[in-house]
Design an enzyme around this catalytic site. Structure first.
Site, PDB file in Angstrom:
ATOM      1  N   ASP A  24       0.846  -1.146   0.212  1.00 62.18           N
ATOM      2  CA  ASP A  24      -0.003  -0.060  -0.036  1.00 62.18           C
ATOM      3  C   ASP A  24       0.991   1.221  -0.254  1.00 62.18           C
ATOM      4  OD1 ASP A  24      -2.444   1.317   0.086  1.00 62.18           O
ATOM      5  OD2 ASP A  24      -2.695   1.188   2.105  1.00 62.18           O
ATOM      6  N   ASN A  72     -10.895  -2.729  -5.726  1.00 66.08           N
ATOM      7  CA  ASN A  72     -10.061  -1.869  -6.381  1.00 66.08           C
ATOM      8  C   ASN A  72     -10.797  -1.382  -7.756  1.00 66.08           C
ATOM      9  OD1 ASN A  72      -6.958  -3.092  -5.083  1.00 66.08           O
ATOM     10  ND2 ASN A  72      -7.925  -1.066  -4.552  1.00 66.08           N
TER      11      ASN A  72
HETATM   12  C1  IPE Z   1      -5.424  -2.835  -0.389  1.00 68.54           C
HETATM   13  O1  IPE Z   1      -4.943  -1.700  -0.690  1.00 68.54           O
HETATM   14  C2  IPE Z   1      -5.241  -3.582  -1.707  1.00 68.54           C
HETATM   15  C3  IPE Z   1      -3.912  -3.731  -2.433  1.00 68.54           C
HETATM   16  C4  IPE Z   1      -2.843  -3.515  -1.965  1.00 68.54           C
HETATM   17  C5  IPE Z   1      -3.917  -4.236  -3.811  1.00 68.54           C
HETATM   18  P1  IPE Z   1      -6.165  -0.416  -0.837  1.00 68.54           P
HETATM   19  O2  IPE Z   1      -5.404   0.828  -0.978  1.00 68.54           O
HETATM   20  O3  IPE Z   1      -6.904  -0.900  -1.989  1.00 68.54           O
HETATM   21  O4  IPE Z   1      -7.055  -0.545   0.456  1.00 68.54           O
HETATM   22  P2  IPE Z   1      -8.004   0.505   1.331  1.00 68.54           P
HETATM   23  O5  IPE Z   1      -9.141   0.807   0.579  1.00 68.54           O
HETATM   24  O6  IPE Z   1      -7.036   1.534   1.745  1.00 68.54           O
HETATM   25  O7  IPE Z   1      -8.513  -0.459   2.526  1.00 68.54           O
HETATM   26  C1  IPE Z   2      -1.399   0.161  -3.698  1.00 67.91           C
HETATM   27  O1  IPE Z   2      -1.225   1.593  -3.502  1.00 67.91           O
HETATM   28  C2  IPE Z   2      -1.540  -0.428  -4.819  1.00 67.91           C
HETATM   29  C3  IPE Z   2      -2.930  -0.847  -5.208  1.00 67.91           C
HETATM   30  C4  IPE Z   2      -4.069  -0.864  -4.215  1.00 67.91           C
HETATM   31  C5  IPE Z   2      -3.245  -1.195  -6.457  1.00 67.91           C
HETATM   32  P1  IPE Z   2      -2.339   2.649  -3.504  1.00 67.91           P
HETATM   33  O2  IPE Z   2      -2.859   2.884  -4.921  1.00 67.91           O
HETATM   34  O3  IPE Z   2      -3.476   2.067  -2.722  1.00 67.91           O
HETATM   35  O4  IPE Z   2      -1.971   3.955  -2.893  1.00 67.91           O
HETATM   36  P2  IPE Z   2      -2.616   4.967  -1.721  1.00 67.91           P
HETATM   37  O5  IPE Z   2      -3.082   4.288  -0.720  1.00 67.91           O
HETATM   38  O6  IPE Z   2      -3.541   5.576  -2.549  1.00 67.91           O
HETATM   39  O7  IPE Z   2      -1.241   5.887  -1.507  1.00 67.91           O
HETATM   40 MG    MG Z   3      -4.205   2.362  -0.786  1.00 71.82          MG
END
Ligand code: IPE
Ligand code: IPE
Ligand code: MG
Length: 244
Positions: A24, A72
């Site tokens: 994340d 996602n």
């Molecule tokens: C969790 O991260 C999913 C992945 C790392 C693929 P998200 O960024 O989607 O999670 P939430 O929405 O903050 O819980």
């Molecule tokens: C994790 O990084 C990657 C995926 C969930 C695909 P994020 O895209 O969730 O990054 P933040 O949480 O917005 O910083």
């Molecule tokens: Mg995230």
């Protein structure tokens, strides 16, 4: 008495066999640099490669990486398209390195719902690495733990209503074997980067006794040294599995 044999309690000096990571913070990494979110995702793929290499060197047998959750899809279409594009490029250009290095590729999640060309590429990559000695890098793609658990329940219910399964025989062992990811060992260490402290529907069954580690680093800044440090923290944990 639990039907699933749990390991003996004690210090975790042996090291985790299965490490799972919620990768994340790509978006925040980009935002801090006034870059588009895709720049963070691109850098995130570099981190995946570094961490996969380090996992092998550190003796981890299974490394499961949360790449795209079933939730996602709620992101803007442009971002979903960019993420799929990166995945396509990753499979195309990095699978040769996996083959060379003996890594086995596996997938959890409903990846068959992705674009047909991507599904074919993934199937080909899994087939080409199937005989590799390992470690196994498991990519969680279009993955949601609740859906995985509900699928297993549905399959068992279908067998029971067809008369091929006695419901009295359903226990943790059978249920676990029915999960799509049933061949994976339990998660020993679950890491989430970016300071968030939640599971976001990741491996809810498999992480029943996982040690949880939340680190502040954003995923693009995570690397082999960070993984080694996480293993150091794991070694300090006292695992009890309900015993003493
Ligand atoms: C969790 O991260 C999913 C992945 C790392 C693929 P998200 O960024 O989607 O999670 P939430 O929405 O903050 O819980
Ligand atoms: C994790 O990084 C990657 C995926 C969930 C695909 P994020 O895209 O969730 O990054 P933040 O949480 O917005 O910083
Ligand atoms: Mg995230």
């Amino acid at each position: 008495m639990s039907a699933i044999p749990l390991p003996a309690s004690g210090a975790s000096a042996a090291g985790p066999r299965h490490v799972a990571i919620i990768m994340d913070g790509n978006g925040r990494w980009a935002k801090r640099r006034h870059l588009p979110r895709i720049a963070g995702h691109r850098k995130g793929v570099e981190a995946v490669k570094k961490v996969a290499r380090a996992a092998r060197d550190l003796g981890i047998d299974y490394l499961t990486l949360y790449a795209f959750s079933s939730e996602n899809w709620r992101r803007p279409p442009d971002e979903v398209r960019d993420l799929m594009g990166l995945l396509r490029r990753f499979i195309q250009s990095d699978i040769e390195e996996f083959i060379r290095e003996g890594v086995r590729l596996a997938i959890v999640g409903d990846y068959r719902a992705l674009a047909p060309d991507l599904v074919a590429m993934i199937d080909d990559a899994m087939a080409r690495t199937a005989a590799n000695p390992g470690p196994t890098v498991v990519i969680a793609l279009n993955y949601g733990a609740q859906a995985e658990i509900a699928d297993a329940a549905r399959r068992l219910a279908e067998q029971a209503s067809a008369g091929t399964l006695d419901p009295a025989t359903i226990d943790e062992t059978l249920f676990e074997r029915t999960l799509a990811s049933g061949k994976l060992p339990p998660v020993d260490l679950l890491i989430r980067t970016s300071g968030e402290q939640r599971l976001s529907n990741f491996l809810l069954w498999q992480a029943a006794y996982a040690e949880l580690l939340f680190v502040d680093a954003l995923w693009p800044d995570f690397d082999g040294d960070a993984l080694a440090a996480a293993l150091g923290a794991f070694a300090q944990r006292q695992r009890r599995f309900g015993g003493l």
